[in-house]
Design a protein around this motif. Sequence first.
Motif, PDB file in Angstrom:
ATOM      1  N   ASP A   1      -7.299   3.739   3.406  1.00  0.00           N
ATOM      2  CA  ASP A   1      -6.824   2.975   2.249  1.00  0.00           C
ATOM      3  C   ASP A   1      -7.538   3.402   0.970  1.00  0.00           C
ATOM      4  O   ASP A   1      -6.907   3.554  -0.081  1.00  0.00           O
ATOM      5  CB  ASP A   1      -7.017   1.469   2.475  1.00  0.00           C
TER       6      ASP A   1
ATOM      7  N   ALA B   1      -6.249   6.849  -0.136  1.00  0.00           N
ATOM      8  CA  ALA B   1      -4.894   6.716  -0.683  1.00  0.00           C
ATOM      9  C   ALA B   1      -4.918   6.019  -2.047  1.00  0.00           C
ATOM     10  O   ALA B   1      -4.227   6.455  -2.980  1.00  0.00           O
ATOM     11  CB  ALA B   1      -4.002   5.961   0.296  1.00  0.00           C
ATOM     12  N   ASP B   2      -5.697   4.955  -2.168  1.00  0.00           N
ATOM     13  CA  ASP B   2      -5.805   4.258  -3.459  1.00  0.00           C
ATOM     14  C   ASP B   2      -6.294   5.204  -4.548  1.00  0.00           C
ATOM     15  O   ASP B   2      -5.773   5.201  -5.665  1.00  0.00           O
ATOM     16  CB  ASP B   2      -6.748   3.048  -3.358  1.00  0.00           C
TER      17      ASP B   2
ATOM     18  N   GLN C   1      -0.813   5.962   9.066  1.00  0.00           N
ATOM     19  CA  GLN C   1      -1.249   5.073   7.986  1.00  0.00           C
ATOM     20  C   GLN C   1      -1.377   5.833   6.670  1.00  0.00           C
ATOM     21  O   GLN C   1      -0.938   5.350   5.617  1.00  0.00           O
ATOM     22  CB  GLN C   1      -2.580   4.410   8.346  1.00  0.00           C
ATOM     23  N   LEU C   2      -1.949   7.030   6.721  1.00  0.00           N
ATOM     24  CA  LEU C   2      -2.123   7.831   5.508  1.00  0.00           C
ATOM     25  C   LEU C   2      -0.774   8.151   4.865  1.00  0.00           C
ATOM     26  O   LEU C   2      -0.594   7.997   3.656  1.00  0.00           O
ATOM     27  CB  LEU C   2      -2.884   9.119   5.827  1.00  0.00           C
TER      28      LEU C   2
ATOM     29  N   ARG D   1       0.715   5.060   3.249  1.00  0.00           N
ATOM     30  CA  ARG D   1       0.002   4.660   2.028  1.00  0.00           C
ATOM     31  C   ARG D   1       0.265   5.615   0.859  1.00  0.00           C
ATOM     32  O   ARG D   1       0.216   5.220  -0.293  1.00  0.00           O
ATOM     33  CB  ARG D   1      -1.505   4.566   2.312  1.00  0.00           C
TER      34      ARG D   1
ATOM     35  N   TYR E   1       3.093   7.122   0.365  1.00  0.00           N
ATOM     36  CA  TYR E   1       4.539   7.172   0.148  1.00  0.00           C
ATOM     37  C   TYR E   1       4.943   7.089  -1.333  1.00  0.00           C
ATOM     38  O   TYR E   1       5.827   7.838  -1.766  1.00  0.00           O
ATOM     39  CB  TYR E   1       5.243   6.089   0.968  1.00  0.00           C
TER      40      TYR E   1
END
Length: 189
Positions: A90, A93-94, A137-138, A141, A143
């Motif tokens: 997260d 990605a953030d 998950q990566l 996130r 996307y």
Amino acid sequence: MKNLQQPINSPFNFHSTAKQIMKKIDLTGKYAIVTGGYSGIGLVTSLALAHAGAQVTVPARHPDTARELFANEPNITVATLDLMDPHSIDQFADNYLASGHPLHILINSAGIMFPPLRRDSRRYESQFSTNHLGHFQLTLRLYPALQKAHGARVIAVSSRAQRMGSIQWMISTGNIRPMIRISPTHNPK
């Protein structure tokens, strides 16, 4: 059942090098992320994309090692990422989304194999967590950045070793937990 796959009649084959394949490709202005991009096929991929002009981000569990490796590569940036840690995913990605850059190419190449039994914070086995759940998950996130590229590509790198094993779904205390098992006698033909 009809097979929808068709040969693409490419001039390349398993003997082709990254340099040959990328010879006439200009990726200037494109952004790429290559997990596992500082060793093995991921390293070759990262360098090929960067030398073709792409701005490449290499997420690394050991960022100091990766930074040292790419010290003379101006198109490659290293960032911290542990695919076994949902919070690390997260955070990575953030940070990428905060850059405002689109993401034209996401290559999910990182992987571990034959690790000792270890579990992530969610209690998933480490190989399954790293090689599959972490990349899933990566990708989810990232996307918004993939959409922003208007025609992005997501590539999942795999190994023929997947033919040697299976997922053993272990049910305990009401939770389903996958564990990868490799057959020591498997002989793919």
